[in-house]
Motif scaffolding. Structure first.
Motif, PDB file in Angstrom:
ATOM      1  N   THR A 622       0.832  -1.208   0.000  1.00  0.00           N
ATOM      2  CA  THR A 622       0.000   0.000   0.000  1.00  0.00           C
ATOM      3  C   THR A 622       0.862   1.251   0.000  1.00  0.00           C
ATOM      4  O   THR A 622       0.582   2.224  -0.714  1.00  0.00           O
ATOM      5  CB  THR A 622      -0.926   0.002   1.221  1.00  0.00           C
ATOM      6  N   TRP A 623       1.929   1.245   0.771  1.00  0.00           N
ATOM      7  CA  TRP A 623       2.843   2.398   0.807  1.00  0.00           C
ATOM      8  C   TRP A 623       3.445   2.637  -0.576  1.00  0.00           C
ATOM      9  O   TRP A 623       3.519   3.768  -1.044  1.00  0.00           O
ATOM     10  CB  TRP A 623       3.941   2.153   1.840  1.00  0.00           C
ATOM     11  N   ARG A 624       3.856   1.550  -1.248  1.00  0.00           N
ATOM     12  CA  ARG A 624       4.421   1.704  -2.589  1.00  0.00           C
ATOM     13  C   ARG A 624       3.372   2.227  -3.569  1.00  0.00           C
ATOM     14  O   ARG A 624       3.678   3.061  -4.436  1.00  0.00           O
ATOM     15  CB  ARG A 624       4.971   0.359  -3.077  1.00  0.00           C
ATOM     16  N   GLU A 625       2.152   1.741  -3.454  1.00  0.00           N
ATOM     17  CA  GLU A 625       1.085   2.186  -4.352  1.00  0.00           C
ATOM     18  C   GLU A 625       0.810   3.680  -4.170  1.00  0.00           C
ATOM     19  O   GLU A 625       0.665   4.421  -5.142  1.00  0.00           O
ATOM     20  CB  GLU A 625      -0.180   1.386  -4.081  1.00  0.00           C
ATOM     21  N   LEU A 626       0.763   4.130  -2.933  1.00  0.00           N
ATOM     22  CA  LEU A 626       0.522   5.554  -2.678  1.00  0.00           C
ATOM     23  C   LEU A 626       1.706   6.403  -3.129  1.00  0.00           C
ATOM     24  O   LEU A 626       1.530   7.551  -3.567  1.00  0.00           O
ATOM     25  CB  LEU A 626       0.257   5.783  -1.180  1.00  0.00           C
ATOM     26  N   SER A 627       2.919   5.867  -3.045  1.00  0.00           N
ATOM     27  CA  SER A 627       4.110   6.630  -3.449  1.00  0.00           C
ATOM     28  C   SER A 627       4.121   6.933  -4.934  1.00  0.00           C
ATOM     29  O   SER A 627       4.765   7.893  -5.368  1.00  0.00           O
ATOM     30  CB  SER A 627       5.375   5.857  -3.066  1.00  0.00           C
ATOM     31  N   LYS A 628       3.412   6.139  -5.742  1.00  0.00           N
ATOM     32  CA  LYS A 628       3.353   6.414  -7.171  1.00  0.00           C
ATOM     33  C   LYS A 628       2.621   7.724  -7.440  1.00  0.00           C
ATOM     34  O   LYS A 628       2.964   8.468  -8.358  1.00  0.00           O
ATOM     35  CB  LYS A 628       2.646   5.265  -7.893  1.00  0.00           C
ATOM     36  N   ALA A 629       1.574   7.983  -6.647  1.00  0.00           N
ATOM     37  CA  ALA A 629       0.806   9.216  -6.834  1.00  0.00           C
ATOM     38  C   ALA A 629       1.368  10.371  -6.008  1.00  0.00           C
ATOM     39  O   ALA A 629       1.230  11.527  -6.397  1.00  0.00           O
ATOM     40  CB  ALA A 629      -0.662   8.980  -6.464  1.00  0.00           C
ATOM     41  N   TYR A 630       2.005  10.055  -4.880  1.00  0.00           N
ATOM     42  CA  TYR A 630       2.546  11.092  -3.994  1.00  0.00           C
ATOM     43  C   TYR A 630       4.009  10.755  -3.709  1.00  0.00           C
ATOM     44  O   TYR A 630       4.317  10.051  -2.734  1.00  0.00           O
ATOM     45  CB  TYR A 630       1.751  11.154  -2.690  1.00  0.00           C
ATOM     46  N   PRO A 631       4.929  11.222  -4.581  1.00  0.00           N
ATOM     47  CA  PRO A 631       6.348  10.865  -4.431  1.00  0.00           C
ATOM     48  C   PRO A 631       6.927  11.260  -3.085  1.00  0.00           C
ATOM     49  O   PRO A 631       7.929  10.694  -2.665  1.00  0.00           O
ATOM     50  CB  PRO A 631       7.026  11.632  -5.578  1.00  0.00           C
TER      51      PRO A 631
END
Length: 635
Positions: A622-631
């Protein structure tokens, strides 16, 4: 410098409202204009010419007034007819400008022919500038020095005004300045006086400055028009892309609606089958049992037994259809909890022994000494698979017996696996039959029902469902058989969910059902969008960071609670994690936390604790998925 705003639309190279030919042979409608393939430089030139034509329209009466005022200034030294002559030249120039403007606006190919009309306009500026050149010839001879200075100031003002009104086409400024000032320059050179020559030098410097200003103003106009067209093109492309995406979104919604409707219809059909058909079958079975109790001869007993067996077979087919549909739709949910594998196998033997005895078969159980007292899986689904194998073994065995075995084996990585097997003394399977025996609706080519000579007995959905259920639980199913020597159907399951995943991966081929996967999306995008609108785009990263850090801290506390075997604390931390995950739309984390809490409420603390590694993996994903939209979330 930006061009003055216009009420009319810019020349952007679009076709008119008339019907035009389409490259594919059709016609484009008036309300669907199409862009011509006109270079942007040509469109900029056309827009500059359009502005050139419009800027001088309001100055015609001003120029005539200036001619009249200047003529009255020289009335004492100039002929009486000089002023009317100069004014007549100016009127001719104005008529020429009007004629060029009218022709330009009426030209259907004005964009392509813009420079031609600009050259015609520049030719008329020669006549307009000649107004002041002729005026200098008629007014300046015999005039005082003060009158000459006054006239030079008027010329300088008019040339400066031409820079701003005609800089869209620099030749128009040059032609105007030459026609207006050349006679004065000749007069100054003719005098050959120091003051006259000095004035001529200053005039040359002035015209050099004017030429530089003209070039810069023209460049500013061109850049402004370029930005306007590029922005218009960009907006148009964005609108087309938006329209395309909107069309695709609508098509996707329609397809989704059709799929939902089809799924709903299928579910309704299965509900009807499950609820409306099961009851008559149960009634038929009860009537068959009652008929068997009242039978007075062997023929009635056989008929009653056949009816009862057929009703049970139909009931089993219906149950298999529902399970198969749920598996194919990925809607079947496993409910892992702790249970005794040996006791589960023994209960199945007890339930099915009467069927074996009725067919003259023995049914025994063999429990290994090393079988652990508990394993974590979905006991209902394990029982369904093992029952199906036992029932099939009894169905296709006609003499001898069936043995159910439960044993523990070690995977190459040291993990404990449970092996359930069912061995029969039936006719066995050929190598070819073993390859497709687990396919849906397959028929056992080598398993003959001896009561109906020559008719092949169908395996139906049972083995296909068993294969999928075992795969969903992270295990593997197989068969060992020799034609004429019986068969052994077996399946391996990990003692704990997810264990020995690499080992089981070696069994699977491209056609096998993949192990259980989290098909739910990691993040609720709609909730995340609403959250971003609420807290603001500049604060959403910080807001998510706080929530994720809190979830990581709660997971550490849950790991500590597992080490201490503190189920109560684990449940409290799970409920708090569910609340935090729900607040920022982390759906998978929220679901696993809920499962942990529910398992503890049901007294299945071991199953809850074995969910923690899976929870850790989902937190990282989930953290990686969110990092795609919010670097900014990247550690």
């Amino acid at each position: 410098m930006t061009p003055p705003s216009e009420n009319t639309a810019p020349f952007d190279g679009r076709s008119g409202s008339e019907l035009t030919s389409d490259p594919e042979g059709g016609l484009s409608l008036p309300f669907e204009p199409k862009r011509r393939s006109i270079p942007i430089e040509t469109r900029i030139d056309a827009e500059q010419v359009k502005l050139l034509m419009s800027l001088g329209e309001t100055t015609r009466w001003t120029l005539l007034g200036i001619v009249l005022v200047v003529g009255l200034t020289f009335f004492q030294t100039a002929p009486v007819w000089a002023t009317p002559l100069v004014m007549a030249i100016q009127l001719v120039a104005q008529f020429g400008f009007d004629h060029v403007r009218k022709g330009f606006r009426a030209d259907p190919d004005a964009v392509s022919n813009a420079m031609m009309w600009a050259r015609r306009y520049a030719f008329v500026t020669v006549i307009s500038g000649a107004t002041w050149g002729v005026g200098s010839i008629l007014w300046l001879p015999g005039a005082s020095f003060a009158h000459e200075i006054f006239y030079l100031l008027v010329l300088a003002t008019l040339v400066m005004a031409a820079v701003f009104s005609r800089a869209n086409y620099p030749p128009a400024v040059i032609y105007y300045a030459i026609a207006a000032c050349l006679p004065v320059a000749v007069m100054l050179v003719w005098r050959a006086e120091p003051l006259s020559l000095a004035t001529l030098v200053l005039a040359a410097m002035f015209f050099t400055t004017v030429s530089v200003w003209t070039r810069r103003v023209n460049e500013a106009y061109r850049e402004a028009f370029r930005l306007r067209f590029e922005n218009a093109d960009l907006i148009e492309r964005m609108n087309r892309a938006h329209a395309t995406s909107e069309q695709r979104r609508q098509a996707a919604e329609e397809a989704e609606a059709r799929a939902v409707a089809a799924m709903k219809a299928k579910d309704e059909f299965l509900d009807i089958i499950g609820h409306e058909v099961r009851a008559p079958l149960d009634g038929l079975r009860n009537m068959a049992m009652y008929l068997a109790d009242e039978a007075v001869n062997d023929t009635q007993m056989k008929i009653a037994g056949s009816i009862e067996e057929t009703s049970q077979l139909l009931r089993r087919i219906i149950d298999d259809m529902i399970d198969f549909s749920e598996i194919e739709a990925h809607s079947l949910e496993l409910k892992p909890r702790s249970f005794d594998p040996a006791e589960l196998a023994a209960s199945i033997v007890r339930m099915t022994r009467h069927q074996a005895v009725a067919r003259g078969l023995s049914l025994e159980i063999d429990k290994g000494l090393d079988v652990p007292p508990s394993m974590i899986a979905d006991p209902d689904r394990v029982k369904q698979v093992l029952s199906n194998l036992v029932n099939n073994a009894i169905k296709f065995t006609y003499q001898g017996g069936v043995v159910v075995r439960v044993s523990a084996v070690q995977a190459p990585g040291g993990e404990t696996l449970l092996r359930f097997s069912v061995t029969d003394t039936g006719p066995g399977l050929s190598a070819e039959a073993q390859r497709w025996i687990f396919d849906a609706f397959s028929q056992g080519a080598d398993a003959h029902d001896f009561r109906v000579a020559g008719k092949r007995a169908g395996a139906g959905l049972g083995l296909a469902i068993s294969k999928r259920l075992v795969a969903l639980m992270g295990g593997h199913i197989g068969v060992d058989s020799t034609l004429g020597q019986g068969s052994t159907f077996w399946f391996l399951l990990p003692a704990e969910p997810g264990a020995a995943a690499d080992y089981f991966a070696t069994f699977r081929d491209d056609t096998a059902v993949p192990p259980p996967t989290e098909r739910q999306q990691l993040v609720d995008l709609d909730h995340l969008y609403e959250l971003e609108q609420r807290v603001g785009g500049e604060h959403i990263t910080d807001h998510l960071m706080v929530g994720l850090e809190r979830i990581v801290a709660l997971h550490r506390n849950m790991e500590t609670a597992r080490e201490k075997r503190d189920a109560a604390t684990l449940a409290v931390q799970a409920r708090e994690m569910r609340s935090v995950a729900e607040s920022i739309g982390l759906t998978t984390i929220m679901r696993i936390a809920t499962e942990i809490d529910e398992s503890i409420r049901q007294g299945e603390a071991e199953a809850a604790m074995h969910n923690l590694p899976r929870l850790q993996l989902k937190i990282s994903a989930t953290w990686r998925e969110l990092s795609k939209a919010y670097p900014g979330l990247v550690a």
